[in-house]
Design a protein around this motif. Structure first.
Motif, PDB file in Angstrom:
ATOM      1  N   ASP A 116       0.840  -1.193   0.000  1.00  0.00           N
ATOM      2  CA  ASP A 116       0.000   0.000   0.000  1.00  0.00           C
ATOM      3  C   ASP A 116       0.879   1.249   0.000  1.00  0.00           C
ATOM      4  OD1 ASP A 116      -2.115  -1.720   0.140  1.00  0.00           O
ATOM      5  OD2 ASP A 116      -2.499  -1.388   2.265  1.00  0.00           O
ATOM      6  N   LEU A 117       0.418   2.282  -0.651  1.00  0.00           N
ATOM      7  CA  LEU A 117       1.160   3.545  -0.712  1.00  0.00           C
ATOM      8  C   LEU A 117       0.482   4.510   0.247  1.00  0.00           C
ATOM      9  CD1 LEU A 117       3.502   5.021  -1.972  1.00  0.00           C
ATOM     10  CD2 LEU A 117       2.046   5.618  -3.899  1.00  0.00           C
ATOM     11  N   ASP A 118       0.961   4.501   1.488  1.00  0.00           N
ATOM     12  CA  ASP A 118       0.360   5.317   2.536  1.00  0.00           C
ATOM     13  C   ASP A 118       1.456   6.021   3.321  1.00  0.00           C
ATOM     14  OD1 ASP A 118       1.450   3.300   4.074  1.00  0.00           O
ATOM     15  OD2 ASP A 118      -0.470   2.376   4.548  1.00  0.00           O
ATOM     16  N   HIS A 119       1.093   6.623   4.446  1.00  0.00           N
ATOM     17  CA  HIS A 119       2.081   7.391   5.204  1.00  0.00           C
ATOM     18  C   HIS A 119       3.211   6.516   5.745  1.00  0.00           C
ATOM     19  CE1 HIS A 119      -0.630   6.001   8.391  1.00  0.00           C
ATOM     20  NE2 HIS A 119       0.383   6.166   9.227  1.00  0.00           N
ATOM     21  N   HIS A 120       3.040   5.217   5.794  1.00  0.00           N
ATOM     22  CA  HIS A 120       4.101   4.322   6.250  1.00  0.00           C
ATOM     23  C   HIS A 120       5.160   4.090   5.174  1.00  0.00           C
ATOM     24  CE1 HIS A 120       1.947   3.317   9.891  1.00  0.00           C
ATOM     25  NE2 HIS A 120       0.867   3.055   9.180  1.00  0.00           N
ATOM     26  N   THR A 121       4.770   4.090   3.914  1.00  0.00           N
ATOM     27  CA  THR A 121       5.700   3.760   2.825  1.00  0.00           C
ATOM     28  C   THR A 121       6.055   4.952   1.933  1.00  0.00           C
ATOM     29  OG1 THR A 121       3.841   3.091   1.441  1.00  0.00           O
ATOM     30  CG2 THR A 121       4.937   1.356   2.709  1.00  0.00           C
ATOM     31  N   ALA A 122       5.307   6.039   2.034  1.00  0.00           N
ATOM     32  CA  ALA A 122       5.480   7.166   1.110  1.00  0.00           C
ATOM     33  C   ALA A 122       6.879   7.763   1.160  1.00  0.00           C
ATOM     34  CB  ALA A 122       4.432   8.250   1.396  1.00  0.00           C
ATOM     35  N   VAL A 123       7.450   7.913   2.349  1.00  0.00           N
ATOM     36  CA  VAL A 123       8.770   8.543   2.465  1.00  0.00           C
ATOM     37  C   VAL A 123       9.836   7.723   1.752  1.00  0.00           C
ATOM     38  CG1 VAL A 123      10.580   9.250   4.076  1.00  0.00           C
ATOM     39  CG2 VAL A 123       8.200   9.764   4.590  1.00  0.00           C
ATOM     40  N   SER A 124       9.838   6.409   1.973  1.00  0.00           N
ATOM     41  CA  SER A 124      10.872   5.584   1.343  1.00  0.00           C
ATOM     42  C   SER A 124      10.716   5.546  -0.180  1.00  0.00           C
ATOM     43  CB  SER A 124      10.878   4.171   1.918  1.00  0.00           C
ATOM     44  OG  SER A 124       9.667   3.512   1.635  1.00  0.00           O
ATOM     45  N   VAL A 125       9.484   5.498  -0.669  1.00  0.00           N
ATOM     46  CA  VAL A 125       9.258   5.495  -2.118  1.00  0.00           C
ATOM     47  C   VAL A 125       9.689   6.838  -2.707  1.00  0.00           C
ATOM     48  CG1 VAL A 125       7.497   5.390  -3.928  1.00  0.00           C
ATOM     49  CG2 VAL A 125       7.417   3.772  -2.020  1.00  0.00           C
ATOM     50  N   ARG A 126       9.337   7.919  -2.047  1.00  0.00           N
ATOM     51  CA  ARG A 126       9.714   9.257  -2.533  1.00  0.00           C
ATOM     52  C   ARG A 126      11.223   9.417  -2.592  1.00  0.00           C
ATOM     53  NH1 ARG A 126      11.056  13.386   0.506  1.00  0.00           N
ATOM     54  NH2 ARG A 126       9.914  12.626   2.311  1.00  0.00           N
ATOM     55  N   GLU A 127      11.910   9.042  -1.531  1.00  0.00           N
ATOM     56  CA  GLU A 127      13.366   9.207  -1.486  1.00  0.00           C
ATOM     57  C   GLU A 127      14.068   8.353  -2.542  1.00  0.00           C
ATOM     58  OE1 GLU A 127      14.290   8.350   2.591  1.00  0.00           O
ATOM     59  OE2 GLU A 127      13.769  10.386   3.246  1.00  0.00           O
ATOM     60  N   ALA A 128      13.627   7.122  -2.701  1.00  0.00           N
ATOM     61  CA  ALA A 128      14.241   6.242  -3.703  1.00  0.00           C
ATOM     62  C   ALA A 128      13.978   6.758  -5.117  1.00  0.00           C
ATOM     63  CB  ALA A 128      13.711   4.824  -3.556  1.00  0.00           C
ATOM     64  N   ALA A 129      12.756   7.183  -5.382  1.00  0.00           N
ATOM     65  CA  ALA A 129      12.422   7.694  -6.713  1.00  0.00           C
ATOM     66  C   ALA A 129      13.203   8.969  -7.018  1.00  0.00           C
ATOM     67  CB  ALA A 129      10.921   7.949  -6.819  1.00  0.00           C
ATOM     68  N   ASP A 130      13.300   9.864  -6.046  1.00  0.00           N
ATOM     69  CA  ASP A 130      14.053  11.106  -6.254  1.00  0.00           C
ATOM     70  C   ASP A 130      15.521  10.826  -6.556  1.00  0.00           C
ATOM     71  OD1 ASP A 130      11.749  12.571  -5.864  1.00  0.00           O
ATOM     72  OD2 ASP A 130      12.312  13.283  -3.863  1.00  0.00           O
ATOM     73  N   ALA A 131      16.107   9.892  -5.836  1.00  0.00           N
ATOM     74  CA  ALA A 131      17.519   9.553  -6.067  1.00  0.00           C
ATOM     75  C   ALA A 131      17.713   8.975  -7.469  1.00  0.00           C
ATOM     76  CB  ALA A 131      18.003   8.563  -5.014  1.00  0.00           C
ATOM     77  N   LEU A 132      16.816   8.099  -7.884  1.00  0.00           N
ATOM     78  CA  LEU A 132      16.938   7.514  -9.227  1.00  0.00           C
ATOM     79  C   LEU A 132      16.687   8.547 -10.318  1.00  0.00           C
ATOM     80  CD1 LEU A 132      15.302   4.059  -8.617  1.00  0.00           C
ATOM     81  CD2 LEU A 132      17.603   4.473  -9.471  1.00  0.00           C
ATOM     82  N   LEU A 133      15.746   9.445 -10.102  1.00  0.00           N
ATOM     83  CA  LEU A 133      15.506  10.502 -11.093  1.00  0.00           C
ATOM     84  C   LEU A 133      16.734  11.390 -11.243  1.00  0.00           C
ATOM     85  CD1 LEU A 133      11.824  11.525 -10.314  1.00  0.00           C
ATOM     86  CD2 LEU A 133      12.681  10.547 -12.446  1.00  0.00           C
ATOM     87  N   ALA A 134      17.382  11.703 -10.142  1.00  0.00           N
ATOM     88  CA  ALA A 134      18.570  12.560 -10.192  1.00  0.00           C
ATOM     89  C   ALA A 134      19.724  11.870 -10.912  1.00  0.00           C
ATOM     90  CB  ALA A 134      18.988  12.944  -8.780  1.00  0.00           C
ATOM     91  N   ARG A 135      19.904  10.574 -10.665  1.00  0.00           N
ATOM     92  CA  ARG A 135      21.015   9.825 -11.279  1.00  0.00           C
ATOM     93  C   ARG A 135      20.766   9.492 -12.742  1.00  0.00           C
ATOM     94  NH1 ARG A 135      21.444   6.134  -6.582  1.00  0.00           N
ATOM     95  NH2 ARG A 135      20.079   4.840  -7.820  1.00  0.00           N
ATOM     96  N   SER A 136      19.542   9.132 -13.064  1.00  0.00           N
ATOM     97  CA  SER A 136      19.276   8.584 -14.395  1.00  0.00           C
ATOM     98  C   SER A 136      18.818   9.627 -15.404  1.00  0.00           C
ATOM     99  CB  SER A 136      18.202   7.494 -14.308  1.00  0.00           C
ATOM    100  OG  SER A 136      16.951   8.075 -13.977  1.00  0.00           O
TER     101      SER A 136
END
Length: 71
Positions: free
Chosen positions: A20-40
């Motif tokens: 589920d994409l909720d307040h428990h998982t949102a931070v980790s998904v956001r941080e990982a996606a941001d890092a990959l967007l910056a690198r790729s």
């Protein structure tokens, strides 16, 4: 358990959500996606919601924030 799997194909960041994409998982998904967007320098994002049964406003914020980064 990891909330998502990430893969960059050509200029597309693919995010396969496995929970589920909720307040428990949102931070980790956001941080990982941001890092990959910056690198790729991906120009597009594809979210696979197959593993999602519930999403709250935090999840919607993750989606909208990543969308703003690639437009």
């Amino acid at each position: 358990m990891q909330a998502a799997e990430y893969e960059v194909k050509n200029d597309v960041l693919v995010i396969r959500l496995k929970a589920d994409l909720d307040h428990h998982t949102a931070v980790s998904v956001r941080e990982a996606a941001d890092a990959l967007l910056a690198r790729s320098h991906a120009k597009h994002i594809l979210f696979d919601f197959t593993g999602v049964e519930f999403m709250d406003s935090s999840g919607i914020g993750v989606i909208m924030g990543r969308y703003r980064q690639v437009i």
